[in-house]
Design an enzyme around this catalytic site. Structure first.
Site, PDB file in Angstrom:
ATOM      1  N   GLY A  15       0.779  -1.239   0.000  1.00 27.38           N
ATOM      2  CA  GLY A  15       0.000   0.000   0.000  1.00 27.38           C
ATOM      3  C   GLY A  15       0.808   1.285   0.000  1.00 27.38           C
ATOM      4  O   GLY A  15       0.328   2.298   0.505  1.00 27.38           O
ATOM      5  N   THR A  16       1.995   1.265  -0.609  1.00 30.60           N
ATOM      6  CA  THR A  16       2.732   2.542  -0.665  1.00 30.60           C
ATOM      7  C   THR A  16       2.031   3.541  -1.585  1.00 30.60           C
ATOM      8  O   THR A  16       2.086   4.745  -1.350  1.00 30.60           O
ATOM      9  CB  THR A  16       4.194   2.358  -1.121  1.00 30.60           C
ATOM     10  OG1 THR A  16       4.223   1.871  -2.453  1.00 30.60           O
ATOM     11  CG2 THR A  16       4.957   1.420  -0.195  1.00 30.60           C
ATOM     12  N   MET A  93      -4.257  -6.852  -7.139  1.00 34.87           N
ATOM     13  CA  MET A  93      -3.718  -7.902  -7.993  1.00 34.87           C
ATOM     14  C   MET A  93      -4.779  -8.853  -8.577  1.00 34.87           C
ATOM     15  O   MET A  93      -4.459  -9.958  -8.984  1.00 34.87           O
ATOM     16  CB  MET A  93      -2.652  -8.703  -7.234  1.00 34.87           C
ATOM     17  CG  MET A  93      -1.467  -7.843  -6.796  1.00 34.87           C
ATOM     18  SD  MET A  93      -0.698  -6.938  -8.179  1.00 34.87           S
ATOM     19  CE  MET A  93       0.568  -6.003  -7.317  1.00 34.87           C
ATOM     20  N   ILE A  95      -7.784  -9.321 -11.565  1.00 35.88           N
ATOM     21  CA  ILE A  95      -8.294  -8.746 -12.818  1.00 35.88           C
ATOM     22  C   ILE A  95      -9.813  -8.649 -12.724  1.00 35.88           C
ATOM     23  O   ILE A  95     -10.483  -9.564 -12.251  1.00 35.88           O
ATOM     24  CB  ILE A  95      -7.838  -9.611 -14.019  1.00 35.88           C
ATOM     25  CG1 ILE A  95      -6.322  -9.446 -14.195  1.00 35.88           C
ATOM     26  CG2 ILE A  95      -8.578  -9.213 -15.291  1.00 35.88           C
ATOM     27  CD1 ILE A  95      -5.715 -10.249 -15.316  1.00 35.88           C
ATOM     28  N   LEU A  96     -10.345  -7.510 -13.152  1.00 35.43           N
ATOM     29  CA  LEU A  96     -11.793  -7.294 -13.119  1.00 35.43           C
ATOM     30  C   LEU A  96     -12.376  -7.606 -14.496  1.00 35.43           C
ATOM     31  O   LEU A  96     -11.787  -7.247 -15.520  1.00 35.43           O
ATOM     32  CB  LEU A  96     -12.081  -5.847 -12.720  1.00 35.43           C
ATOM     33  CG  LEU A  96     -11.606  -5.473 -11.307  1.00 35.43           C
ATOM     34  CD1 LEU A  96     -11.634  -3.958 -11.112  1.00 35.43           C
ATOM     35  CD2 LEU A  96     -12.448  -6.166 -10.241  1.00 35.43           C
ATOM     36  N   ASN A 110      -5.930   2.827 -12.787  1.00 34.60           N
ATOM     37  CA  ASN A 110      -4.951   1.852 -12.294  1.00 34.60           C
ATOM     38  C   ASN A 110      -3.544   2.409 -12.470  1.00 34.60           C
ATOM     39  O   ASN A 110      -3.271   3.116 -13.434  1.00 34.60           O
ATOM     40  CB  ASN A 110      -5.080   0.556 -13.106  1.00 34.60           C
ATOM     41  CG  ASN A 110      -4.054  -0.494 -12.692  1.00 34.60           C
ATOM     42  OD1 ASN A 110      -3.888  -0.783 -11.513  1.00 34.60           O
ATOM     43  ND2 ASN A 110      -3.350  -1.070 -13.662  1.00 34.60           N
ATOM     44  N   HIS A 112       0.299   1.223 -13.126  1.00 37.18           N
ATOM     45  CA  HIS A 112       1.081   0.065 -13.573  1.00 37.18           C
ATOM     46  C   HIS A 112       2.556   0.480 -13.637  1.00 37.18           C
ATOM     47  O   HIS A 112       2.873   1.548 -14.177  1.00 37.18           O
ATOM     48  CB  HIS A 112       0.596  -0.425 -14.942  1.00 37.18           C
ATOM     49  CG  HIS A 112       1.322  -1.641 -15.394  1.00 37.18           C
ATOM     50  ND1 HIS A 112       1.037  -2.904 -14.887  1.00 37.18           N
ATOM     51  CD2 HIS A 112       2.363  -1.804 -16.247  1.00 37.18           C
ATOM     52  CE1 HIS A 112       1.865  -3.782 -15.426  1.00 37.18           C
ATOM     53  NE2 HIS A 112       2.676  -3.139 -16.257  1.00 37.18           N
ATOM     54  N   ASP A 153      -4.653  -3.810 -18.483  1.00 32.84           N
ATOM     55  CA  ASP A 153      -3.700  -2.731 -18.790  1.00 32.84           C
ATOM     56  C   ASP A 153      -3.947  -2.096 -20.156  1.00 32.84           C
ATOM     57  O   ASP A 153      -3.044  -1.477 -20.735  1.00 32.84           O
ATOM     58  CB  ASP A 153      -2.242  -3.222 -18.688  1.00 32.84           C
ATOM     59  CG  ASP A 153      -1.892  -3.680 -17.282  1.00 32.84           C
ATOM     60  OD1 ASP A 153      -2.390  -3.079 -16.314  1.00 32.84           O
ATOM     61  OD2 ASP A 153      -1.119  -4.648 -17.160  1.00 32.84           O
ATOM     62  N   GLU A 183       5.519   6.534  -9.727  1.00 32.01           N
ATOM     63  CA  GLU A 183       4.196   6.106  -9.247  1.00 32.01           C
ATOM     64  C   GLU A 183       3.587   7.046  -8.215  1.00 32.01           C
ATOM     65  O   GLU A 183       2.424   7.453  -8.335  1.00 32.01           O
ATOM     66  CB  GLU A 183       4.279   4.698  -8.646  1.00 32.01           C
ATOM     67  CG  GLU A 183       4.636   3.645  -9.664  1.00 32.01           C
ATOM     68  CD  GLU A 183       4.547   2.240  -9.097  1.00 32.01           C
ATOM     69  OE1 GLU A 183       3.540   1.904  -8.472  1.00 32.01           O
ATOM     70  OE2 GLU A 183       5.506   1.469  -9.281  1.00 32.01           O
TER      71      GLU A 183
HETATM   72  C1  GAR Z   1       3.132  -1.052  -7.438  1.00 31.04           C
HETATM   73  O1  GAR Z   1       4.405  -1.019  -8.021  1.00 31.04           O
HETATM   74  C2  GAR Z   1       2.063  -1.025  -8.516  1.00 31.04           C
HETATM   75  O2  GAR Z   1       2.388  -0.209  -9.585  1.00 31.04           O
HETATM   76  C3  GAR Z   1       2.020  -2.463  -8.918  1.00 31.04           C
HETATM   77  O3  GAR Z   1       2.157  -3.184  -7.707  1.00 31.04           O
HETATM   78  C4  GAR Z   1       2.878  -2.394  -6.758  1.00 31.04           C
HETATM   79  C5  GAR Z   1       2.055  -2.264  -5.498  1.00 31.04           C
HETATM   80  O4  GAR Z   1       2.774  -1.620  -4.492  1.00 31.04           O
HETATM   81  N1  GAR Z   1       0.819  -2.783  -9.628  1.00 31.04           N
HETATM   82  C6  GAR Z   1       0.756  -3.658 -10.631  1.00 31.04           C
HETATM   83  O5  GAR Z   1       1.702  -4.317 -11.005  1.00 31.04           O
HETATM   84  C7  GAR Z   1      -0.616  -3.792 -11.276  1.00 31.04           C
HETATM   85  N2  GAR Z   1      -0.520  -4.484 -12.526  1.00 31.04           N
HETATM   86  P1  GAR Z   1       2.049  -0.899  -3.271  1.00 31.04           P
HETATM   87  O6  GAR Z   1       1.094  -1.911  -2.639  1.00 31.04           O
HETATM   88  O7  GAR Z   1       3.167  -0.554  -2.336  1.00 31.04           O
HETATM   89  O8  GAR Z   1       1.330   0.317  -3.785  1.00 31.04           O
END
Ligand code: GAR
Length: 208
Positions: A15-16, A93, A95-96, A110, A112, A153, A183
């Protein structure tokens, strides 16, 4: 503008990105929307702690193996209960399906961790994305925020930011740099942009 767009953030892990959204809202960088709900498909996601620490309501909706429609119906129910108008996928994580995304046109975004259309699509998530970028040998990667439609995506791109790959990068080092340089900057910006558009449209429940 009468009221703020009610946002649900969907998470699965650390969840950053959720934290970046919370911090941006606190800092007055997100003013058109309000995070009112955090939904996790994992009971032990640290993102849930972040939500609780910030007084944000949480819901855990787990997905059983092979299940899709019932899972999505439970998601839809909690969204309706909380009057949600916009969804942010922040490290979610699952897919909808088209049945779900078609109810929320231009209302789901989203993040990515690559420059779409590189290193994306089904099976390309989290650390795997950076492993693939390093294995391919690209010299620049980055992050993308996009609308979510029925193609993983594949929805319209909102913002992208490039990040340099450096000698000696590991997937973990690269992941951190992409988060810090792209991000955590792009996602709050996109959240404000889309929340503003929804608030200004006024047809709050177009998706129902
Ligand atoms: C992030 O890097 C995000 O971009 C990626 O997962 C990580 C989650 O980190 N998402 C995907 O790969 C979606 N296809 P977080 O829980 O620390 O935000």
């Amino acid at each position: 503008m009468d009221s703020k767009t009610k946002i649900a953030v969907f998470v699965s892990g650390g969840g950053t990105n959720l934290q970046a959204l919370i911090d941006a809202e606190k800092a007055g960088k997100i003013t058109s929307g309000e995070i009112v709900l955090v939904v996790s498909d994992k009971e032990d996601a640290y993102a849930l702690e972040r939500a609780k620490n910030n007084g944000i309501k949480t819901a855990v909706i787990t997905k059983k193996k092979g299940e899709q429609e019932d899972f999505e119906n439970r998601l839809l129910a909690v969204l309706a209960e909380n009057g949600i108008q916009m969804i942010i996928l922040a490290g979610f994580m699952c897919i909808l399906s088209a049945a779900f995304t078609s109810k929320w046109p231009k209302r789901i975004i989203n993040i990515h961790p690559s420059l779409i259309p590189s290193f994306c699509g089904k099976g390309c998530y989290g650390l795997h994305v950076h492993e693939k970028a390093l294995a391919y040998g690209v010299k620049v990667t980055g992050a993308t925020v996009h609308f979510v439609n029925e193609i993983p995506d594949g929805g319209e791109i909102i913002f992208q930011k490039a990040v340099e790959i450096e000698d000696g990068d590991t997937p973990e080092i690269l992941q951190r740099r992409v988060m810090e340089q792209a991000e955590w900057i792009l996602l709050p910006r996109a959240a404000e942009k889309v929340a503003k558009e929804i608030a200004e449209k006024g047809d709050n429940y177009g998706h129902l």
